[in-house]
Design a protein around this motif. Structure first.
Motif, PDB file in Angstrom:
ATOM      1  N   GLY A  23       4.636  -4.412   3.266  1.00 37.90           N
ATOM      2  CA  GLY A  23       6.053  -4.314   2.906  1.00 37.90           C
ATOM      3  C   GLY A  23       6.865  -3.591   3.969  1.00 37.90           C
ATOM      4  N   GLN A  24       6.293  -2.510   4.495  1.00 41.41           N
ATOM      5  CA  GLN A  24       6.971  -1.784   5.564  1.00 41.41           C
ATOM      6  C   GLN A  24       7.086  -2.651   6.808  1.00 41.41           C
ATOM      7  OE1 GLN A  24       4.647  -0.490   3.533  1.00 41.41           O
ATOM      8  NE2 GLN A  24       5.824   1.117   2.544  1.00 41.41           N
ATOM      9  N   LEU A  25       6.070  -3.454   7.059  1.00 39.88           N
ATOM     10  CA  LEU A  25       6.108  -4.352   8.210  1.00 39.88           C
ATOM     11  C   LEU A  25       7.204  -5.397   8.045  1.00 39.88           C
ATOM     12  CD1 LEU A  25       4.643  -4.869  10.880  1.00 39.88           C
ATOM     13  CD2 LEU A  25       3.152  -6.448   9.665  1.00 39.88           C
ATOM     14  N   THR A  26       7.379  -5.929   6.836  1.00 37.63           N
ATOM     15  CA  THR A  26       8.443  -6.910   6.610  1.00 37.63           C
ATOM     16  C   THR A  26       9.824  -6.283   6.742  1.00 37.63           C
ATOM     17  OG1 THR A  26       8.460  -6.596   4.207  1.00 37.63           O
ATOM     18  CG2 THR A  26       7.017  -8.315   5.072  1.00 37.63           C
ATOM     19  N   GLN A  27       9.907  -4.960   6.563  1.00 36.14           N
ATOM     20  CA  GLN A  27      11.177  -4.253   6.732  1.00 36.14           C
ATOM     21  C   GLN A  27      11.407  -3.834   8.180  1.00 36.14           C
ATOM     22  OE1 GLN A  27      10.349  -1.192   3.825  1.00 36.14           O
ATOM     23  NE2 GLN A  27      11.652  -2.180   2.293  1.00 36.14           N
ATOM     24  N   GLY A  28      10.452  -4.144   9.048  1.00 30.83           N
ATOM     25  CA  GLY A  28      10.599  -3.811  10.458  1.00 30.83           C
ATOM     26  C   GLY A  28      10.157  -2.404  10.799  1.00 30.83           C
ATOM     27  N   ARG A  29       9.456  -1.733   9.916  1.00 27.34           N
ATOM     28  CA  ARG A  29       8.991  -0.364  10.156  1.00 27.34           C
ATOM     29  C   ARG A  29       7.513  -0.405  10.544  1.00 27.34           C
ATOM     30  NH1 ARG A  29      10.134   3.255   5.385  1.00 27.34           N
ATOM     31  NH2 ARG A  29       9.307   1.551   4.143  1.00 27.34           N
ATOM     32  N   VAL A  30       7.268  -0.756  11.798  1.00 30.23           N
ATOM     33  CA  VAL A  30       5.914  -0.988  12.289  1.00 30.23           C
ATOM     34  C   VAL A  30       5.072   0.282  12.227  1.00 30.23           C
ATOM     35  CG1 VAL A  30       4.548  -1.725  14.278  1.00 30.23           C
ATOM     36  CG2 VAL A  30       6.706  -2.866  13.745  1.00 30.23           C
ATOM     37  N   PHE A  31       5.610   1.410  12.669  1.00 28.50           N
ATOM     38  CA  PHE A  31       4.843   2.655  12.683  1.00 28.50           C
ATOM     39  C   PHE A  31       4.431   3.067  11.273  1.00 28.50           C
ATOM     40  CE2 PHE A  31       4.531   7.340  12.853  1.00 28.50           C
ATOM     41  CZ  PHE A  31       3.469   7.431  13.735  1.00 28.50           C
ATOM     42  N   MET A  32       5.353   3.005  10.313  1.00 28.10           N
ATOM     43  CA  MET A  32       5.032   3.363   8.935  1.00 28.10           C
ATOM     44  C   MET A  32       4.031   2.380   8.341  1.00 28.10           C
ATOM     45  SD  MET A  32       5.245   5.554   6.685  1.00 28.10           S
ATOM     46  CE  MET A  32       6.515   6.529   5.961  1.00 28.10           C
ATOM     47  N   ALA A  33       4.146   1.104   8.680  1.00 21.20           N
ATOM     48  CA  ALA A  33       3.193   0.094   8.205  1.00 21.20           C
ATOM     49  C   ALA A  33       1.791   0.418   8.701  1.00 21.20           C
ATOM     50  CB  ALA A  33       3.614  -1.297   8.680  1.00 21.20           C
ATOM     51  N   LEU A  34       1.681   0.792   9.956  1.00 19.40           N
ATOM     52  CA  LEU A  34       0.388   1.138  10.528  1.00 19.40           C
ATOM     53  C   LEU A  34      -0.205   2.364   9.839  1.00 19.40           C
ATOM     54  CD1 LEU A  34      -1.673   0.417  12.697  1.00 19.40           C
ATOM     55  CD2 LEU A  34      -0.442   1.920  14.249  1.00 19.40           C
ATOM     56  N   ILE A  35       0.615   3.370   9.596  1.00 15.41           N
ATOM     57  CA  ILE A  35       0.151   4.577   8.899  1.00 15.41           C
ATOM     58  C   ILE A  35      -0.362   4.223   7.508  1.00 15.41           C
ATOM     59  CG2 ILE A  35       0.927   6.722   7.803  1.00 15.41           C
ATOM     60  CD1 ILE A  35       2.754   7.132  10.209  1.00 15.41           C
ATOM     61  N   MET A  36       0.407   3.454   6.760  1.00 11.73           N
ATOM     62  CA  MET A  36       0.015   3.085   5.399  1.00 11.73           C
ATOM     63  C   MET A  36      -1.299   2.291   5.401  1.00 11.73           C
ATOM     64  SD  MET A  36       2.286   4.043   3.120  1.00 11.73           S
ATOM     65  CE  MET A  36       3.974   4.554   2.994  1.00 11.73           C
ATOM     66  N   PHE A  37      -1.410   1.313   6.287  1.00 12.24           N
ATOM     67  CA  PHE A  37      -2.585   0.450   6.328  1.00 12.24           C
ATOM     68  C   PHE A  37      -3.841   1.242   6.695  1.00 12.24           C
ATOM     69  CE2 PHE A  37      -5.401  -2.622   8.430  1.00 12.24           C
ATOM     70  CZ  PHE A  37      -5.549  -3.528   7.396  1.00 12.24           C
ATOM     71  N   VAL A  38      -3.749   2.046   7.742  1.00  9.47           N
ATOM     72  CA  VAL A  38      -4.912   2.811   8.204  1.00  9.47           C
ATOM     73  C   VAL A  38      -5.296   3.884   7.189  1.00  9.47           C
ATOM     74  CG1 VAL A  38      -5.725   4.412   9.989  1.00  9.47           C
ATOM     75  CG2 VAL A  38      -4.505   2.325  10.635  1.00  9.47           C
ATOM     76  N   LEU A  39      -4.317   4.599   6.671  1.00  8.75           N
ATOM     77  CA  LEU A  39      -4.598   5.663   5.713  1.00  8.75           C
ATOM     78  C   LEU A  39      -5.204   5.104   4.427  1.00  8.75           C
ATOM     79  CD1 LEU A  39      -4.350   8.718   5.461  1.00  8.75           C
ATOM     80  CD2 LEU A  39      -2.091   8.387   4.471  1.00  8.75           C
ATOM     81  N   ALA A  40      -4.670   4.003   3.935  1.00  6.77           N
ATOM     82  CA  ALA A  40      -5.218   3.392   2.720  1.00  6.77           C
ATOM     83  C   ALA A  40      -6.644   2.903   2.975  1.00  6.77           C
ATOM     84  CB  ALA A  40      -4.339   2.238   2.253  1.00  6.77           C
ATOM     85  N   GLY A  41      -6.865   2.268   4.106  1.00  6.08           N
ATOM     86  CA  GLY A  41      -8.207   1.789   4.435  1.00  6.08           C
ATOM     87  C   GLY A  41      -9.204   2.921   4.541  1.00  6.08           C
ATOM     88  N   PHE A  42      -8.806   4.010   5.176  1.00  6.05           N
ATOM     89  CA  PHE A  42      -9.689   5.168   5.324  1.00  6.05           C
ATOM     90  C   PHE A  42      -9.994   5.813   3.976  1.00  6.05           C
ATOM     91  CE2 PHE A  42     -10.151   9.784   5.944  1.00  6.05           C
ATOM     92  CZ  PHE A  42     -11.321   9.782   6.692  1.00  6.05           C
ATOM     93  N   LEU A  43      -8.962   5.988   3.160  1.00  5.93           N
ATOM     94  CA  LEU A  43      -9.155   6.685   1.890  1.00  5.93           C
ATOM     95  C   LEU A  43      -9.855   5.847   0.830  1.00  5.93           C
ATOM     96  CD1 LEU A  43      -5.895   8.794   1.548  1.00  5.93           C
ATOM     97  CD2 LEU A  43      -8.179   9.567   2.119  1.00  5.93           C
ATOM     98  N   TRP A  44      -9.901   4.520   0.995  1.00  3.18           N
ATOM     99  CA  TRP A  44     -10.640   3.706   0.027  1.00  3.18           C
ATOM    100  C   TRP A  44     -12.115   4.078   0.011  1.00  3.18           C
ATOM    101  CZ3 TRP A  44      -9.197   1.650  -4.194  1.00  3.18           C
ATOM    102  CH2 TRP A  44      -7.933   1.098  -4.323  1.00  3.18           C
ATOM    103  N   PHE A  45     -12.619   4.586   1.140  1.00  2.83           N
ATOM    104  CA  PHE A  45     -14.017   5.009   1.188  1.00  2.83           C
ATOM    105  C   PHE A  45     -14.274   6.222   0.302  1.00  2.83           C
ATOM    106  CE2 PHE A  45     -13.790   2.674   5.224  1.00  2.83           C
ATOM    107  CZ  PHE A  45     -14.865   1.814   5.018  1.00  2.83           C
ATOM    108  N   PHE A  46     -13.234   6.982   0.002  1.00  4.91           N
ATOM    109  CA  PHE A  46     -13.357   8.178  -0.832  1.00  4.91           C
ATOM    110  C   PHE A  46     -12.738   7.958  -2.211  1.00  4.91           C
ATOM    111  CE2 PHE A  46     -13.094   9.506   3.619  1.00  4.91           C
ATOM    112  CZ  PHE A  46     -14.334  10.115   3.743  1.00  4.91           C
ATOM    113  N   LEU A  47     -12.513   6.688  -2.553  1.00  4.89           N
ATOM    114  CA  LEU A  47     -11.931   6.289  -3.840  1.00  4.89           C
ATOM    115  C   LEU A  47     -10.537   6.872  -4.073  1.00  4.89           C
ATOM    116  CD1 LEU A  47     -15.105   6.538  -6.079  1.00  4.89           C
ATOM    117  CD2 LEU A  47     -14.187   4.538  -4.934  1.00  4.89           C
ATOM    118  N   LEU A  48      -9.829   7.173  -2.994  1.00  3.61           N
ATOM    119  CA  LEU A  48      -8.456   7.678  -3.104  1.00  3.61           C
ATOM    120  C   LEU A  48      -7.442   6.733  -2.473  1.00  3.61           C
ATOM    121  CD1 LEU A  48      -9.053  11.433  -2.255  1.00  3.61           C
ATOM    122  CD2 LEU A  48      -8.616  10.448  -4.494  1.00  3.61           C
ATOM    123  N   GLY A  49      -7.902   5.585  -2.017  1.00  4.83           N
ATOM    124  CA  GLY A  49      -7.003   4.635  -1.375  1.00  4.83           C
ATOM    125  C   GLY A  49      -5.906   4.141  -2.288  1.00  4.83           C
TER     126      GLY A  49
END
Length: 68
Positions: free
Chosen positions: A26-52
């Motif tokens: 959603g952030q990427l569709t709004q043109g916010r590339v940096f925030m999109a990257l943060i959300m994607f990486v952070l969610a992917g990382f935290l899914w390993f700890f069941l907090l994604g």
């Protein structure tokens, strides 16, 4: 104050739906590339700890309430 679309606009609803399926998309569709990257990486990382789901939810809410 910004003249862009506010919370509840059609663009933000679509962005929130995109983030519902893939965190950061959603952030990427709004043109916010940096925030999109943060959300994607952070969610992917935290899914390993069941907090994604927290980042996933934050991504949807952030996209919905964004004031461009």
């Amino acid at each position: 104050m910004s003249n862009g679309p506010g919370p509840g606009s059609a663009g933000n609803v679509i962005a929130a739906l995109c983030s519902f399926f893939i965190p950061g998309l959603g952030q990427l569709t709004q043109g916010r590339v940096f925030m999109a990257l943060i959300m994607f990486v952070l969610a992917g990382f935290l899914w390993f700890f069941l907090l994604g789901w927290l980042v996933h939810l934050w991504s949807v809410i952030d996209a919905a309430l964004y004031r461009g």
